[in-house]
Design an enzyme around this catalytic site. Structure first.
Site, PDB file in Angstrom:
ATOM      1  N   GLY A   1      -4.748  -0.564   5.166  1.00 35.03           N
ATOM      2  CA  GLY A   1      -4.755  -0.513   6.707  1.00 35.03           C
ATOM      3  C   GLY A   1      -5.898   0.055   7.296  1.00 35.03           C
ATOM      4  O   GLY A   1      -6.886  -0.451   7.094  1.00 35.03           O
TER       5      GLY A   1
ATOM      6  N   GLY B   1       0.794  -1.183  -0.022  1.00 33.72           N
ATOM      7  CA  GLY B   1       0.013   0.056  -0.016  1.00 33.72           C
ATOM      8  C   GLY B   1       0.711   1.308  -0.056  1.00 33.72           C
ATOM      9  O   GLY B   1       0.560   2.133  -0.836  1.00 33.72           O
TER      10      GLY B   1
ATOM     11  N   ASP C   1       8.093   5.445   8.433  1.00 31.74           N
ATOM     12  CA  ASP C   1       7.458   4.659   9.468  1.00 31.74           C
ATOM     13  C   ASP C   1       6.233   5.555   9.629  1.00 31.74           C
ATOM     14  O   ASP C   1       6.420   6.756   9.918  1.00 31.74           O
ATOM     15  CB  ASP C   1       8.372   4.505  10.571  1.00 31.74           C
ATOM     16  CG  ASP C   1       7.798   3.471  11.426  1.00 31.74           C
ATOM     17  OD1 ASP C   1       8.070   2.532  11.163  1.00 31.74           O
ATOM     18  OD2 ASP C   1       7.336   3.798  12.560  1.00 31.74           O
ATOM     19  N   SER C   2       5.170   4.801   9.847  1.00 33.19           N
ATOM     20  CA  SER C   2       3.839   5.657  10.172  1.00 33.19           C
ATOM     21  C   SER C   2       3.087   4.839  10.824  1.00 33.19           C
ATOM     22  O   SER C   2       3.240   3.728  11.237  1.00 33.19           O
ATOM     23  CB  SER C   2       3.443   5.929   8.752  1.00 33.19           C
ATOM     24  OG  SER C   2       3.356   4.571   7.978  1.00 33.19           O
TER      25      SER C   2
HETATM   26  P1  ITT Z   1       7.358  -1.351   6.317  1.00 29.66           P
HETATM   27  O1  ITT Z   1       8.100  -1.295   7.562  1.00 29.66           O
HETATM   28  O2  ITT Z   1       8.090  -2.446   5.606  1.00 29.66           O
HETATM   29  O3  ITT Z   1       7.419  -0.001   5.539  1.00 29.66           O
HETATM   30  P2  ITT Z   1       5.063  -1.732   7.803  1.00 29.66           P
HETATM   31  O4  ITT Z   1       3.446  -1.750   7.231  1.00 29.66           O
HETATM   32  O5  ITT Z   1       5.318  -2.562   8.883  1.00 29.66           O
HETATM   33  O6  ITT Z   1       5.915  -1.714   6.399  1.00 29.66           O
HETATM   34  P3  ITT Z   1       4.968   0.542   9.667  1.00 29.66           P
HETATM   35  O7  ITT Z   1       5.573  -0.306  10.754  1.00 29.66           O
HETATM   36  O8  ITT Z   1       5.522   1.714   9.302  1.00 29.66           O
HETATM   37  O9  ITT Z   1       5.388  -0.224   8.332  1.00 29.66           O
HETATM   38  O10 ITT Z   1       3.482   0.500  10.043  1.00 29.66           O
HETATM   39  C1  ITT Z   1       2.655   1.254   9.399  1.00 29.66           C
HETATM   40  C2  ITT Z   1       1.159   0.669   9.676  1.00 29.66           C
HETATM   41  O11 ITT Z   1       0.444   2.006  10.124  1.00 29.66           O
HETATM   42  C3  ITT Z   1       0.572   0.345   8.553  1.00 29.66           C
HETATM   43  O12 ITT Z   1       0.804  -1.096   8.343  1.00 29.66           O
HETATM   44  C4  ITT Z   1      -1.059   0.568   8.682  1.00 29.66           C
HETATM   45  O13 ITT Z   1      -1.335  -0.339   9.790  1.00 29.66           O
HETATM   46  C5  ITT Z   1      -0.720   1.907   9.629  1.00 29.66           C
HETATM   47  N1  ITT Z   1      -0.701   3.040   8.298  1.00 29.66           N
HETATM   48  C6  ITT Z   1       0.196   3.789   7.922  1.00 29.66           C
HETATM   49  N2  ITT Z   1      -0.203   4.677   7.110  1.00 29.66           N
HETATM   50  C7  ITT Z   1      -1.364   4.086   6.717  1.00 29.66           C
HETATM   51  C8  ITT Z   1      -2.282   4.810   5.638  1.00 29.66           C
HETATM   52  O14 ITT Z   1      -1.923   5.781   4.786  1.00 29.66           O
HETATM   53  N3  ITT Z   1      -3.492   4.394   5.633  1.00 29.66           N
HETATM   54  C9  ITT Z   1      -3.891   3.372   6.483  1.00 29.66           C
HETATM   55  N4  ITT Z   1      -3.044   2.749   7.466  1.00 29.66           N
HETATM   56  C10 ITT Z   1      -1.773   3.176   7.525  1.00 29.66           C
END
Ligand code: ITT
Length: 198
Positions: free
Chosen positions: A154, A14, A73-74
Site C-alpha cells: 500500500g 499484505g 480496517d485501516s
Molecule cells: P480487507 O477489507 O479485505 O481487509 P482492504 O485492503 O480493502 O482489505 P481496508 O478497507 O481496511 O482493507 O483498506 C486499508 C487500506 O489502507 C489498504 O488497502 C492500504 O491502501 C492502506 N493501508 C492500511 N494499512 C497499511 C499499511 O500498514 N501500509 C500501507 N498501507 C496501508
C-alpha cells in the site's frame, strides 16, 4: 474451542502476512479466508475504521460461527487533506496500481507545508467471548517527497516514520511491526486475549 485458533477476515495479502508473522510466534494458529473457503465481498458501509472493522468481522462470523474472527480496517490519514484518504484508502483510485495512488497523494501535497500523516488500524475480535471488541492503534509520520523502498504494501513507501527514521517501505518487517498502527492495535488484542485465557 481452542482460544488460540483465529481466522483473519481480510482479502488483503499484505495485512494477512503481517497478522501471521505477529501472531504465530505468540502461539496462535492463524487461518485465512481462503483456508476456510469463505468467498465474500463485504460492503464497508461504516463511517469510521471501528465501524467498518466490526462490519467485516460480523459478516465473516456469520459464515463461521464457531471460529474466532479477527478483522482489520485501516488507512492513511493525511492531515493537510482533512484526513483523506482515511477509510477510503483502499477505494481511492480503485483499480489503479499503488505507484499511481502514492504519486497522487504526493501531488495533492505539492503546495502544502504540513506533510504530517498517520496510519490507523482498528482490529476487531469476535467469537472469543460474548463481547465484540475493537482495538485501535495509530502511528504518526510524514508523507515523503517520493516513494522509497519496496517492503510492505500500500502506502508504505511514502510514509516516513520518525520512530524508524525511514519510510515503512524501507523498514524490515520487524521494524515496521514494532511501531506500526497494526502492531500497536495487535498488542492490545494480545494483552486482552492473554488476560482472558482460561
Ligand atoms: P480487507 O477489507 O479485505 O481487509 P482492504 O485492503 O480493502 O482489505 P481496508 O478497507 O481496511 O482493507 O483498506 C486499508 C487500506 O489502507 C489498504 O488497502 C492500504 O491502501 C492502506 N493501508 C492500511 N494499512 C497499511 C499499511 O500498514 N501500509 C500501507 N498501507 C496501508
Amino acid at each position: 474451542m481452542d482460544k488460540k485458533e483465529v481466522v483473519i477476515a481480510t482479502t488483503n495479502q499484505g495485512k494477512l502476512k503481517e497478522f501471521k508473522r505477529m501472531l504465530e510466534p505468540l502461539g496462535f494458529k492463524v487461518s485465512s479466508l481462503a483456508d476456510e473457503k469463505v468467498e465474500i465481498d463485504v460492503e464497508e458501509t461504516g463511517k469510521t475504521f471501528e465501524e467498518n472493522s466490526l462490519i467485516k468481522a460480523c459478516c465473516i462470523h456469520a459464515k463461521l460461527p464457531n471460529k474466532i474472527i479477527i478483522a482489520d480496517d485501516s488507512g492513511l490519514e493525511v492531515h493537510a487533506l482533512g484526513g483523506f484518504p482515511g477509510i477510503y484508502s483502499a477505494r481511492f483510485m480503485e483499480g489503479q496500481p499503488y505507484p499511481l495512488k502514492r504519486q497522487a497523494i504526493i501531488d495533492r501535497l505539492k503546495d502544502k507545508e504540513d506533510r504530517s500523516a498517520n496510519f490507523t488500524s482498528a482490529i476487531s475480535l469476535i467469537g472469543f467471548d460474548e463481547e465484540e471488541h475493537v482495538f485501535v492503534g495509530k502511528t504518526f509520520g510524514f508523507i515523503a517527497n517520493e516513494s522509497s523502498g519496496d517492503s510492505g504494501f500500500g502506502y508504505d513507501p511514502i510514509f516516513f516514520s520518525p520512530d524508524l527514521q525511514k519510510t515503512f517501505g524501507q523498514a524490515s518487517p520487524e521494524e515496521k511491526d514494532s511501531v506500526s498502527h497494526r502492531g500497536r492495535a495487535l498488542k492490545q488484542l494480545e494483552e486482552y486475549i492473554k488476560a482472558h485465557l482460561d
